[in-house]
Design a protein around this motif. Structure first.
Motif, PDB file in Angstrom:
ATOM      1  N   LEU A 248       0.827  -1.209   0.000  1.00 39.60           N
ATOM      2  CA  LEU A 248       0.000   0.000   0.000  1.00 39.60           C
ATOM      3  C   LEU A 248       0.861   1.259   0.000  1.00 39.60           C
ATOM      4  CD1 LEU A 248      -2.895   1.151   0.164  1.00 39.60           C
ATOM      5  CD2 LEU A 248      -2.642   1.142   2.642  1.00 39.60           C
ATOM      6  N   GLN A 249       1.914   1.262   0.833  1.00 41.97           N
ATOM      7  CA  GLN A 249       2.777   2.444   0.924  1.00 41.97           C
ATOM      8  C   GLN A 249       3.475   2.726  -0.403  1.00 41.97           C
ATOM      9  OE1 GLN A 249       2.982   4.580   3.246  1.00 41.97           O
ATOM     10  NE2 GLN A 249       2.314   3.624   5.167  1.00 41.97           N
ATOM     11  N   HIS A 250       3.985   1.685  -1.066  1.00 44.16           N
ATOM     12  CA  HIS A 250       4.654   1.874  -2.356  1.00 44.16           C
ATOM     13  C   HIS A 250       3.689   2.456  -3.385  1.00 44.16           C
ATOM     14  CE1 HIS A 250       8.098  -1.231  -1.594  1.00 44.16           C
ATOM     15  NE2 HIS A 250       8.205  -0.141  -0.855  1.00 44.16           N
ATOM     16  N   SER A 251       2.459   1.933  -3.401  1.00 46.09           N
ATOM     17  CA  SER A 251       1.467   2.417  -4.374  1.00 46.09           C
ATOM     18  C   SER A 251       1.128   3.882  -4.108  1.00 46.09           C
ATOM     19  CB  SER A 251       0.198   1.565  -4.292  1.00 46.09           C
ATOM     20  OG  SER A 251       0.495   0.195  -4.443  1.00 46.09           O
ATOM     21  N   ALA A 252       0.952   4.224  -2.829  1.00 45.76           N
ATOM     22  CA  ALA A 252       0.562   5.594  -2.477  1.00 45.76           C
ATOM     23  C   ALA A 252       1.669   6.591  -2.823  1.00 45.76           C
ATOM     24  CB  ALA A 252       0.218   5.673  -0.992  1.00 45.76           C
ATOM     25  N   GLU A 253       2.920   6.230  -2.565  1.00 47.97           N
ATOM     26  CA  GLU A 253       4.025   7.146  -2.823  1.00 47.97           C
ATOM     27  C   GLU A 253       4.171   7.449  -4.307  1.00 47.97           C
ATOM     28  OE1 GLU A 253       5.715   8.933  -0.664  1.00 47.97           O
ATOM     29  OE2 GLU A 253       4.345   8.027   0.801  1.00 47.97           O
ATOM     30  N   ARG A 254       3.813   6.502  -5.163  1.00 47.68           N
ATOM     31  CA  ARG A 254       3.934   6.728  -6.605  1.00 47.68           C
ATOM     32  C   ARG A 254       2.983   7.828  -7.090  1.00 47.68           C
ATOM     33  NH1 ARG A 254       3.529   0.846  -9.313  1.00 47.68           N
ATOM     34  NH2 ARG A 254       3.376   2.160 -11.186  1.00 47.68           N
ATOM     35  N   LEU A 255       1.892   8.050  -6.356  1.00 48.92           N
ATOM     36  CA  LEU A 255       0.890   9.018  -6.810  1.00 48.92           C
ATOM     37  C   LEU A 255       0.703  10.201  -5.857  1.00 48.92           C
ATOM     38  CD1 LEU A 255      -1.761   6.479  -8.120  1.00 48.92           C
ATOM     39  CD2 LEU A 255      -0.391   8.004  -9.505  1.00 48.92           C
ATOM     40  N   ARG A 256       1.515  10.265  -4.804  1.00 47.82           N
ATOM     41  CA  ARG A 256       1.329  11.336  -3.826  1.00 47.82           C
ATOM     42  C   ARG A 256       1.539  12.722  -4.446  1.00 47.82           C
ATOM     43  NH1 ARG A 256       0.649  11.338   1.352  1.00 47.82           N
ATOM     44  NH2 ARG A 256       1.206   9.128   1.562  1.00 47.82           N
ATOM     45  N   MET A 257       2.562  12.852  -5.263  1.00 49.19           N
ATOM     46  CA  MET A 257       2.831  14.147  -5.895  1.00 49.19           C
ATOM     47  C   MET A 257       1.670  14.567  -6.794  1.00 49.19           C
ATOM     48  SD  MET A 257       5.839  15.473  -5.057  1.00 49.19           S
ATOM     49  CE  MET A 257       6.317  16.454  -6.459  1.00 49.19           C
ATOM     50  N   GLN A 258       1.113  13.614  -7.527  1.00 49.22           N
ATOM     51  CA  GLN A 258      -0.015  13.917  -8.416  1.00 49.22           C
ATOM     52  C   GLN A 258      -1.216  14.380  -7.609  1.00 49.22           C
ATOM     53  OE1 GLN A 258      -0.885  10.802 -11.229  1.00 49.22           O
ATOM     54  NE2 GLN A 258      -2.868  11.665 -11.780  1.00 49.22           N
ATOM     55  N   ALA A 259      -1.465  13.736  -6.477  1.00 54.21           N
ATOM     56  CA  ALA A 259      -2.593  14.135  -5.624  1.00 54.21           C
ATOM     57  C   ALA A 259      -2.392  15.541  -5.066  1.00 54.21           C
ATOM     58  CB  ALA A 259      -2.753  13.129  -4.489  1.00 54.21           C
ATOM     59  N   GLU A 260      -1.159  15.867  -4.681  1.00 53.00           N
ATOM     60  CA  GLU A 260      -0.886  17.201  -4.140  1.00 53.00           C
ATOM     61  C   GLU A 260      -1.050  18.262  -5.218  1.00 53.00           C
ATOM     62  OE1 GLU A 260       2.994  16.874  -2.468  1.00 53.00           O
ATOM     63  OE2 GLU A 260       2.319  15.728  -0.705  1.00 53.00           O
ATOM     64  N   LEU A 284      -0.321  -6.383  -7.417  1.00 46.12           N
ATOM     65  CA  LEU A 284      -1.276  -5.740  -6.515  1.00 46.12           C
ATOM     66  C   LEU A 284      -1.026  -4.235  -6.453  1.00 46.12           C
ATOM     67  CD1 LEU A 284      -1.939  -8.064  -3.448  1.00 46.12           C
ATOM     68  CD2 LEU A 284      -3.243  -7.780  -5.562  1.00 46.12           C
ATOM     69  N   GLU A 285       0.247  -3.820  -6.543  1.00 45.42           N
ATOM     70  CA  GLU A 285       0.544  -2.389  -6.601  1.00 45.42           C
ATOM     71  C   GLU A 285      -0.103  -1.770  -7.842  1.00 45.42           C
ATOM     72  OE1 GLU A 285       4.579  -1.156  -6.182  1.00 45.42           O
ATOM     73  OE2 GLU A 285       4.966  -2.511  -4.506  1.00 45.42           O
ATOM     74  N   GLN A 286      -0.093  -2.514  -8.950  1.00 45.85           N
ATOM     75  CA  GLN A 286      -0.732  -2.033 -10.179  1.00 45.85           C
ATOM     76  C   GLN A 286      -2.217  -1.797  -9.954  1.00 45.85           C
ATOM     77  OE1 GLN A 286      -0.411  -4.848 -13.390  1.00 45.85           O
ATOM     78  NE2 GLN A 286      -1.573  -3.581 -14.831  1.00 45.85           N
ATOM     79  N   VAL A 287      -2.881  -2.701  -9.216  1.00 46.45           N
ATOM     80  CA  VAL A 287      -4.305  -2.545  -8.921  1.00 46.45           C
ATOM     81  C   VAL A 287      -4.534  -1.301  -8.062  1.00 46.45           C
ATOM     82  CG1 VAL A 287      -6.293  -3.579  -7.752  1.00 46.45           C
ATOM     83  CG2 VAL A 287      -4.765  -5.025  -9.110  1.00 46.45           C
ATOM     84  N   LEU A 288      -3.735  -1.149  -7.015  1.00 45.30           N
ATOM     85  CA  LEU A 288      -3.905   0.009  -6.121  1.00 45.30           C
ATOM     86  C   LEU A 288      -3.609   1.323  -6.833  1.00 45.30           C
ATOM     87  CD1 LEU A 288      -2.353  -1.532  -2.901  1.00 45.30           C
ATOM     88  CD2 LEU A 288      -4.676  -0.646  -3.103  1.00 45.30           C
ATOM     89  N   VAL A 289      -2.570   1.344  -7.667  1.00 45.28           N
ATOM     90  CA  VAL A 289      -2.252   2.560  -8.426  1.00 45.28           C
ATOM     91  C   VAL A 289      -3.433   2.943  -9.311  1.00 45.28           C
ATOM     92  CG1 VAL A 289      -0.826   3.435 -10.317  1.00 45.28           C
ATOM     93  CG2 VAL A 289       0.249   2.342  -8.344  1.00 45.28           C
TER      94      VAL A 289
END
Length: 388
Positions: A248-260, A284-289
């Motif tokens: 979950l953490q790896h998936s979230a970090e990949r998109l954190r900048m985009q969310a900000e 599973l990271e692909q699904v979460l992303v």
């Protein structure tokens, strides 16, 4: 009935034999041995008839297709158990004595009448409202001049019809998704040829738009290939005990900048002590992303996105919740279909394949995926993975 016929035949043959021997002057000891031989032969015939009847009953009882034989008056001479499930019949309805009362569908009755009148096999496919099945019915006139029997066979083609519908929808959707970027690219190139090349600012803007459309086409082709590989089970999963929080953490970090950049508040919730799951972590990271990316796209500025993981009953549940526009109740059942887009706003964004890919990937992990949403309140996508 076969037994009674056999004994009647035996009695008749014995009577004929005795009379014939009386006229022929046969020795007294011979009739008994001849009668015994005749009895043994008839017993053998009776056993043979019984075996044939048993094999016929087994065939009819285990036949997936429905089978009915009717006479010239439409009276049911024989039907097999499959008819009950194909037509959703009660026990009483399945024992109906006439074809109209058995099938309760005028098209099949008309099919039988056409076969009788034309003395040629007839075929028809129709939906049965009672069972919501599509049945392919074939009517064959039998060569029995005395009773004019007709054989009707009913085959369930519901799955074939569904697959054919999926194929047609797929072709239509791909054509639609390709048409928009290709039309834009053609219009832009025509504008460049018409003189926009002589205007550097306009030419650069047009080239940027062409690049955007090419990227959209590349994304569509990549996702189509990915979905095709997943559905044909050509994507081998590298299963291993994995840390759910780490995924979950790896998936979230990949998109954190985009969310900000989108002006959103993005939080991650992961409790300690979660059991490990058996998973292909990158998949599973692909699904979460995909789920987080969708939440970012469809949540307005100053909205909130929360990605979380928690332990369930023998599973670990991942979820992505947002405060976006939400999805209507009617569309929630279809969001995981290929190319489905919930509203006109979504029709301008994405390919409509991401959630279909996510669904297949989760199911490949023996998990389940779903959505909870209210229009105007936001959505929560979630999926479960069994613990290792």
């Amino acid at each position: 009935m076969e037994t009674e016929l056999a004994f009647a035949l035996m009695a008749m043959l014995v009577a004929i034999l005795i009379v014939s021997m009386a006229y022929a002057g046969t020795a007294p000891g011979q009739p008994a041995s001849l009668i015994k031989a005749l009895e043994q032969e008839l017993e053998g015939k009776e056993e043979q008839l019984s075996n044939q009847r048993f094999r016929l009953d087994s065939l009819l009882n285990n036949l997936a297709a429905g089978l009915v034989i009717v006479n010239a008056q439409g009276e049911v001479v024989l039907s097999n158990p499959a008819m009950q499930s194909l037509f959703s019949l009660s026990a009483a309805e399945a024992s109906a004595s006439s074809l109209p009362h058995l099938v309760r569908h005028y098209q099949f009755v008309e099919l039988w009448k056409a076969a009788v009148e034309r003395k040629v096999a007839q075929v028809l496919t129709a939906e049965v409202p009672q069972s919501r099945r599509f049945l392919r019915a074939s009517a064959f006139p039998l060569e029995d001049t005395r009773r004019n029997l007709t054989l009707l066979i009913f085959e369930d083609v519901t799955e074939l019809r569904r697959l054919e519908t999926i194929r047609k929808d797929f072709v239509s959707n791909v054509s639609h998704e390709l048409r928009t970027p290709l039309t834009s690219i053609k219009a832009l190139t025509e504008s460049l040829h018409a003189g926009a090349l002589e205007e550097p600012e306009t030419a650069r803007r047009f080239l940027s738009l062409i690049e955007t459309e090419v990227d959209a086409l590349s994304e569509l082709v990549s996702e189509l290939l990915e979905l095709g590989r997943i559905e044909s089970q050509q994507v081998p999963l590298q299963m291993a005990p994995s840390d759910a929080c780490e995924i979950l953490q790896h998936s979230a970090e990949r998109l954190r900048m985009q969310a900000e950049r989108a002006g959103l508040t993005f939080t991650v919730e992961c409790p300690q002590g979660l059991p490990r799951i058996l998973a292909d972590a990158p998949r599973l990271e692909q699904v979460l992303v995909n789920l987080i990316h969708n939440a970012i796209k469809f949540t307005p500025r100053e909205g909130i996105i929360k990605a979380a993981v928690r332990q369930g009953n023998g599973v670990v549940e991942f979820s992505v919740a947002d405060t976006g526009a939400g999805i209507s109740a009617d569309n929630q059942q279809r969001v995981f279909e290929r190319f489905f887009k919930a509203d006109s706003a979504r029709n301008r964004i994405g390919t409509g394949l991401g959630l279909a890919i996510a669904k297949h990937m989760v199911e490949a992990h023996l998990g389940k995926i779903g959505v909870e949403s209210k229009e105007g309140k936001g959505s929560r996508f979630f999926f479960t993975i069994p613990v290792a």
